[in-house]
Design a protein around this motif. Structure first.
Motif, short mmCIF file in Angstrom:
data_model
loop_
_atom_site.label_atom_id
_atom_site.label_comp_id
_atom_site.label_asym_id
_atom_site.label_seq_id
_atom_site.Cartn_x
_atom_site.Cartn_y
_atom_site.Cartn_z
N LEU A 42 39.89 35.30 51.97
CA LEU A 42 40.86 34.61 51.11
C LEU A 42 41.47 35.58 50.09
CD1 LEU A 42 39.00 31.23 50.43
CD2 LEU A 42 41.21 31.49 51.56
N VAL A 43 40.64 36.43 49.51
CA VAL A 43 41.13 37.42 48.55
C VAL A 43 42.11 38.37 49.23
CG1 VAL A 43 40.46 39.42 47.13
CG2 VAL A 43 39.12 37.31 47.02
N GLN A 44 41.75 38.78 50.44
CA GLN A 44 42.61 39.72 51.18
C GLN A 44 43.96 39.07 51.54
OE1 GLN A 44 40.85 41.49 54.84
NE2 GLN A 44 40.99 43.40 53.67
N ASP A 45 43.90 37.81 51.99
CA ASP A 45 45.13 37.11 52.37
C ASP A 45 46.03 36.85 51.16
OD1 ASP A 45 44.23 37.06 54.95
OD2 ASP A 45 43.47 35.00 54.87
N LEU B 189 38.86 50.41 30.57
CA LEU B 189 38.65 50.12 31.99
C LEU B 189 39.97 49.77 32.66
CD1 LEU B 189 36.80 49.38 34.49
CD2 LEU B 189 36.70 47.07 33.54
N ILE B 190 40.28 50.47 33.75
CA ILE B 190 41.45 50.14 34.57
C ILE B 190 40.96 49.77 35.96
CG2 ILE B 190 43.57 51.03 35.63
CD1 ILE B 190 43.90 52.91 33.30
N GLN B 191 41.50 48.66 36.47
CA GLN B 191 41.12 48.24 37.82
C GLN B 191 42.30 48.53 38.75
OE1 GLN B 191 38.09 45.49 38.23
NE2 GLN B 191 38.68 44.28 36.45
N ALA B 192 42.01 49.26 39.84
CA ALA B 192 43.07 49.69 40.76
C ALA B 192 42.80 49.13 42.15
CB ALA B 192 43.12 51.22 40.81
N VAL B 193 43.84 48.54 42.74
CA VAL B 193 43.72 47.95 44.08
C VAL B 193 44.23 48.94 45.12
CG1 VAL B 193 44.43 46.04 45.59
CG2 VAL B 193 44.03 45.62 43.14
N PRO B 194 43.39 49.35 46.06
CA PRO B 194 43.84 50.27 47.12
C PRO B 194 44.82 49.59 48.07
CG PRO B 194 41.44 50.24 46.92
CD PRO B 194 41.95 49.06 46.16
N THR B 195 45.49 50.39 48.87
CA THR B 195 46.45 49.84 49.84
C THR B 195 45.77 49.45 51.15
OG1 THR B 195 46.90 52.08 50.62
CG2 THR B 195 48.38 51.19 48.93
N GLU C 1 45.59 43.70 51.19
CA GLU C 1 44.57 44.27 52.07
C GLU C 1 43.42 44.92 51.30
OE1 GLU C 1 43.43 45.10 56.15
OE2 GLU C 1 44.96 43.81 55.26
N GLY C 2 43.73 45.63 50.21
CA GLY C 2 42.68 46.36 49.50
C GLY C 2 42.05 45.60 48.35
N ALA C 3 42.50 44.36 48.09
CA ALA C 3 42.01 43.61 46.92
C ALA C 3 40.50 43.39 46.90
CB ALA C 3 42.75 42.27 46.84
N PRO C 4 39.83 43.15 48.05
CA PRO C 4 38.37 42.96 47.98
C PRO C 4 37.62 44.23 47.58
CG PRO C 4 39.25 42.08 50.04
CD PRO C 4 40.32 42.90 49.42
N GLY C 5 38.30 45.39 47.64
CA GLY C 5 37.65 46.66 47.32
C GLY C 5 38.27 47.31 46.10
N THR C 6 38.47 46.53 45.05
CA THR C 6 39.09 47.06 43.83
C THR C 6 38.26 48.20 43.24
OG1 THR C 6 40.08 44.91 43.33
CG2 THR C 6 39.87 46.46 41.50
N LEU C 7 38.94 49.28 42.86
CA LEU C 7 38.27 50.42 42.22
C LEU C 7 38.25 50.20 40.71
CD1 LEU C 7 39.98 53.33 44.20
CD2 LEU C 7 37.68 52.40 44.56
#
Length: 722
Positions: A430-433, A482-488, A437-443
């Motif tokens: 659900l998070v990915q949709d 703290l910065i949260q970054a979403v990968p592609t 695509e990279g939202a479940p693996g936020t850095l």
């Protein structure tokens, strides 16, 4: 000395044939029979005392620990937990999804409020962060994420996830779906699915094991002994792990692996001793005490050396600086110690007390005293006549199966290891949709406040980052941001590793890159770095133990190297099955396109331990024959005649035990079952029953040669008796 002690000692020695003198282990066996009540009492205390804690093992043992201690990602997580309200990789994300209109309105708003109340009522949760537009509310408004900060360590957060996930999912109403996800949920769901699969496999493997044992022992009573002993060892080790967990976190996987390993090794050891006892008592007609002493001096010595080899092999895993690996290796080692202790103290006593009754309920074709197998003796003669043909044939098969190992890829487990109906996987999808695509693996990037602007500039220009949040100042006075970054890309995509490496090179010096995917990447890097060291240490220590046991450098070296062949072949097969997906439908799994990163280091140690187990059994028997006759042919043929059947039966039991795990639920137990099952299949039947005897044939007396200076240095160990 009292009269009772004197009479007991004299009765013990009078049971021996003239000229028979038991060695140290033989004397231990006799002592055990003379102190039956004491030994029985000690074991009852151990089993009952430690067994009282055993039922707590599932709940008490930890679910996490999959991290590289000392890594940048672990440092980032600890700072995020301390200074940002628990907003770390171990935080729980509760995904609320509406199929009918915006999730923040109507029934969705009420569900979000209920989720918040439930999370705030849990004392192990730190700050609860509401969904925010543009960050944790999807663009179409249908999905929102409530963030539950980690208020405890990673192990405890997995327990929090286990305690809360059912109640959170129960908040779902028509049109509104609630699914917690995140790293802690992933491990909670995985451990739950894994435990269920392991128990299912155990239920299947025990009847299969019993059937093979009945055929191997030829009698129901004798066949039951290994299972009883293994159960005693397992109960004691399970209780011990619960107590150890009070001091040091122990992974639940430690118990899972210990169950499987203790069952396989316990059967091996008991099989070796029972066969030897029956040969001495029923075959040679020795007294029960002499049979116990003779069994302990020969088979018991081989079992002790084999157990030492297993412990040494697994101890090398302790070199990997990861809590989960160390506790898994420690758990298996503990179970091996208990099973070994039961085999060398409790089993001789049981054999002495049962004596001829071990042949009760025997099969009609069984000869209870038959130690030398005519079929395996004939097999030995066949190998002796045509060693090159048989040796080359087995070598070609092993090398052909090992060839695919060249293209083996490893990575940390992806979300695909979870069943499709697991909460963490549903929430992940659900998070990915909804967020990319990279939202479940936020850095998560933690840095000094003064470096925040420069860090944001690097993140905005990096091609591997889809977007980043504004810098969040720390709640304390640490001055961190703290910065949260979403990968592609998806967290399991190999290119994410390049992105993390690039960010660590380009970001300001104070910046620490963390988050669940970074922790996985750091652990994989640590495993890749540790694997050659672990393999090297295992090989060296294995060789040294064989050298001490056999006092023969050449055959000790060949026995050690032969173990590498079956190990390489098993990983070659693993690549074809798990990386290429051959047989994925049959085994019921979804290929990840790689083998889990922990498999090479951990499975290598386990496979090598088992392989050396069989090596010790075969070569100890060969050395015993060589000490008696000095004839290389007698050593080779005799070792197969006397230990071939035991190795064959023990190998069959191990293959059955391991392959039942290949049919169980999650992917990692399947990997374990197939890799270990294939390794044992090849090692027991090709290496130990073909290749190693051929090596004995081709090397002749040179196999047993030892320089005088080495004999002076090494302790004197013999396997002959009488």
């Amino acid at each position: 000395m009292s009269t009772t002690t004197t009479s007991r000692a004299s009765s013990s020695t009078s049971d021996f044939a003239p000229g028979f003198r038991p060695g140290p282990l033989g004397r231990l066996g006799v002592w055990v029979t003379d102190h039956a009540k004491l030994v029985t009492g000690v074991w009852l205390l151990l089993i009952v005392g430690l067994g009282a804690f055993a039922p707590q093992v599932e709940h008490n043992l930890s679910g996490a620990g999959w991290q590289a201690d000392g890594s940048e990602s672990v440092a980032a997580r600890e700072l995020a937990q301390e200074s940002f309200g628990g907003n770390a990789s171990s935080a729980i994300q509760v995904v609320v999804h509406s199929t009918d209109g915006p999730v923040t309105e109507g029934p969705g708003a009420e569900v979000l409020a209920q989720v918040t109340r439930m999370l705030e009522a849990e004392p192990r949760i730190a700050d609860v962060v509401q969904p925010m537009p543009g960050a944790t509310i999807s663009q179409d408004g249908s999905t929102a994420i409530v963030l539950a900060g980690a208020g405890a360590d990673t192990n405890e957060m997995v327990r929090v996830a286990t305690d809360l996930k059912g109640d959170l999912q129960d908040l779902s109403v028509e049109g509104i779906q609630v699914n917690p996800t995140g790293s802690s949920l992933l491990w909670s769901d995985f451990n739950e699915a894994n435990l269920e699969a392991m128990l299912k496999s155990e239920m299947v493997s025990w009847p299969v094991t019993m059937a093979i044992l009945v055929l191997a022992f030829g009698a129901l009573v004798a066949a039951g002994l290994p299972l009883i002993l293994t159960l005693a060892g397992l109960v004691a080790s399970a209780g011990s792990l619960v107590l150890i967990n009070e001091l040091v976190p122990v992974s639940i996987w430690a118990m899972n692996f210990a169950m499987m390993f203790a069952l396989a090794l316990g059967i091996d050891y008991a099989l070796f001793l029972v066969v030897r006892y029956r040969a001495s008592r029923m075959g040679s007609g020795n007294s029960a005490r002499q049979a116990v002493a003779e069994t302990m001096d020969t088979a018991g010595k081989a079992v002790l050396l084999s157990g030492a080899t297993v412990l040494v092999s697994l101890s090398a895993v302790m070199l990997v600086p990861s809590p989960s690996f160390r506790s898994m290796a420690g758990g298996i080692m503990l179970s091996v110690v208990f099973v070994l202790a039961a085999t060398l103290t409790l089993l001789p006593l049981v054999l002495f007390k049962l004596d001829h009754k071990i042949n009760k309920l025997s099969l009609p074709w069984v000869t209870s005293g038959e130690h030398r197998s005519a079929r395996f003796a004939a097999w030995g003669e066949r190998l002796w006549k045509r060693p090159v043909v048989w040796g080359l044939g087995s070598l070609i098969v092993l090398l052909a199966l090992a060839a695919p190992i060249i293209g083996l890829k490893t990575a940390m487990p992806s979300i695909k290891v979870l069943p499709e109906d697991a909460s963490a996987r549903i929430g992940y999808d659900l998070v990915q949709d909804s967020f990319g695509e990279g939202a479940p693996g936020t850095l998560q990037i933690v840095m000094k406040g003064s470096d925040a602007e420069a860090a944001s500039a690097v993140l905005s220009s990096d091609p591997g980052i889809a977007g980043a949040t504004p810098g969040m100042p720390a709640a304390d006075d640490s001055g961190l941001v703290l910065i949260q970054a979403v990968p592609t890309v998806d967290p399991s995509d190999p290119s994410l590793g390049d992105t993390v490496d690039r960010l660590r090179a380009d970001l300001p010096a104070s910046a620490l890159v963390g988050g669940a995917p970074a922790e996985n990447l750091d652990l994989k890097a640590q495993l890749d770095e540790s694997t050659p060291l672990v393999i090297g240490v295992v090989l060296v220590l294995g060789f040294l133990l064989l050298l001490v046991a056999l006092q023969a450098p050449l055959i000790s070296l060949l026995g050690t190297l032969a173990s590498l062949l079956s190990t390489a072949a098993a990983f070659g097969v693993a690549r074809l099955v798990f990386q290429e997906g051959i047989g994925a439908d049959f085994f019921g799994f979804e290929s990840q396109g790689f083998l889990d990163a922990w498999a090479p280091v951990f499975f290598f140690a386990m496979i090598f331990a088992i392989a050396m187990d069989y090596t010790v059994f075969l070569l100890a028997s060969a050395k015993e024959h060589y000490e008696h006759s000095g004839d290389p042919k007698d050593a080779m043929v005799g070792s197969l005649a006397h230990s071939g059947r035991v190795i064959f039966a023990a190998g069959a039991v191990m293959v059955a035990v391991f392959f039942t795990f290949a049919l169980s639920g999650p992917l990692p137990p399947k990997e374990m079952g197939i890799v270990l099952g294939v390794a044992v299949l090849l090692d027991a039947f090709l290496v130990r029953l073909v290749l190693l005897p051929v090596m004995l044939r081709l090397t002749g007396k040179a196999a047993w040669w030892s320089p005088a200076w080495l004999r002076r240095v090494l302790p004197t160990i013999t396997f002959s008796h009488g």
